[in-house]
Design an enzyme around this catalytic site. Structure first.
Site, PDB file in Angstrom:
ATOM      1  N   HIS A  34       0.847  -1.203   0.000  1.00 17.90           N
ATOM      2  CA  HIS A  34       0.000   0.000   0.000  1.00 17.90           C
ATOM      3  C   HIS A  34       0.879   1.249   0.000  1.00 17.90           C
ATOM      4  CE1 HIS A  34       0.339  -1.059   4.415  1.00 17.90           C
ATOM      5  NE2 HIS A  34       0.838   0.146   4.401  1.00 17.90           N
ATOM      6  N   GLU A  58      -3.679  10.001 -12.483  1.00 17.62           N
ATOM      7  CA  GLU A  58      -3.637   9.879 -13.935  1.00 17.62           C
ATOM      8  C   GLU A  58      -4.558   8.725 -14.322  1.00 17.62           C
ATOM      9  OE1 GLU A  58       0.007   8.342 -15.486  1.00 17.62           O
ATOM     10  OE2 GLU A  58      -0.250   9.342 -17.401  1.00 17.62           O
ATOM     11  N   HIS A  70       2.000  11.333  -9.284  1.00 21.07           N
ATOM     12  CA  HIS A  70       0.598  10.899  -9.358  1.00 21.07           C
ATOM     13  C   HIS A  70       0.471   9.413  -9.063  1.00 21.07           C
ATOM     14  CE1 HIS A  70       2.107  10.626 -13.654  1.00 21.07           C
ATOM     15  NE2 HIS A  70       1.735   9.385 -13.447  1.00 21.07           N
ATOM     16  N   ASN A  77      -5.683  12.761  10.494  1.00 18.14           N
ATOM     17  CA  ASN A  77      -5.283  13.158  11.846  1.00 18.14           C
ATOM     18  C   ASN A  77      -6.329  14.111  12.394  1.00 18.14           C
ATOM     19  OD1 ASN A  77      -2.579  11.909  12.341  1.00 18.14           O
ATOM     20  ND2 ASN A  77      -2.061  13.023  10.470  1.00 18.14           N
ATOM     21  N   ARG A  93      -1.713  11.422   3.955  1.00 17.03           N
ATOM     22  CA  ARG A  93      -2.627  12.105   4.872  1.00 17.03           C
ATOM     23  C   ARG A  93      -3.663  12.929   4.100  1.00 17.03           C
ATOM     24  NH1 ARG A  93       2.681  12.500   6.561  1.00 17.03           N
ATOM     25  NH2 ARG A  93       3.108  11.317   8.481  1.00 17.03           N
TER      26      ARG A  93
END
Ligand SMILES: C[C@@H](O)C(=O)SC[C@H](NC(=O)CC[C@H](N)C(=O)O)C(=O)NCC(=O)O
Ligand code: ZN
Length: 210
Positions: A27, A145, A96, A82, A31
């Site tokens: 992954h 993109e 991107h 957060n 944030r």
């Protein structure tokens, strides 16, 4: 100049490697200022699924994982909210994420008709090439993109990062992370030097230097 360990091999030979090598990118985490706003954009506009959410009140943050399939087989985007922080400076290093889609023109129309996302680069051949692409920023400004391609088990197909010295990055990604350089593409007319690194097909990391 670093030479790609796979650069000279035919595609069918290169594709044998991932069948033996089980490493893969799991992954990317970043944030966001409003978790539900981003989840709405990624599910309604990009077609991702919300895979799971986890709230960690003692640390004052919430995570959400999204992608195009289960985490045990597909790359996921891990969003971090957060508590109380509603915006971030993304910086110039991040380029991107890319989503492969069979009809970018149709996807762009879907995004334009949404209330949460927009298209900032209309669908059409990439400058200096023929692949049809479009660009859509997410609500925090992280760029996506949209790349027109045939069917794939992993539509989330790319992370583009800008780097300061390409050979130094190639060395790190190959030697430290076990990736393989598949090919390089120089686009002098656009002062671009970029190349993809295969982590494990079909997901790959595109690195770019201006
Ligand atoms: C390979 C494909 O996935 C790409 O991302 S190429 C898209 C192309 N990239 C660049 O021009 C990179 C250099 C630029 N200076 C940067 O740092 O982003 C692109 O964005 N083309 C624009 C277009 O309209 O075709
Ligand atoms: Zn790209």
């Amino acid at each position: 100049m670093a030479t790609g360990s796979e650069a000279g091999k035919p595609a069918e030979v290169v594709l044998e490697w991932p069948k033996q090598d089980k490493k893969r990118m799991l992954h990317a985490v970043y944030r966001v200022g409003d978790l539900d706003r981003t989840i709405k954009c990624y599910t309604e506009c990009f077609g991702m699924k919300l895979l799971r959410k986890r709230d960690v009140p003692e640390e004052k943050y919430t995570n959400a994982f999204l992608g195009f399939g289960p985490e045990d087989s597909n790359f996921a985007l891990e969003l971090t909210y957060n508590y109380g922080v509603d915006k971030y400076d993304i910086g110039a290093g991040f380029g991107h994420f890319a989503i492969a889609h069979e009809d970018v023109y149709k996807l762009a129309e879907t995004i334009k008709s949404s209330s949460c996302c927009k298209i900032t680069r209309e669908p059409g051949p990439v400058k200096g090439g023929s692949t049809v692409i479009a660009f859509a920023p997410d609500p925090d400004g992280y760029m996506f993109e949209l790349i027109q391609r045939g069917p794939t088990p992993e539509p989330l197909c790319q992370v583009m990062l800008r780097v300061g010295e390409l050979d130094r990055s190639i060395m790190f990604y190959e030697k430290a992370l076990g990736m393989k350089l598949l090919r390089k593409k120089d686009v002098p007319q656009y002062k671009v030097y970029h190349m993809p690194i295969v982590v494990l097909m079909p997901f790959f990391l595109l690195i770019l230097i201006d």
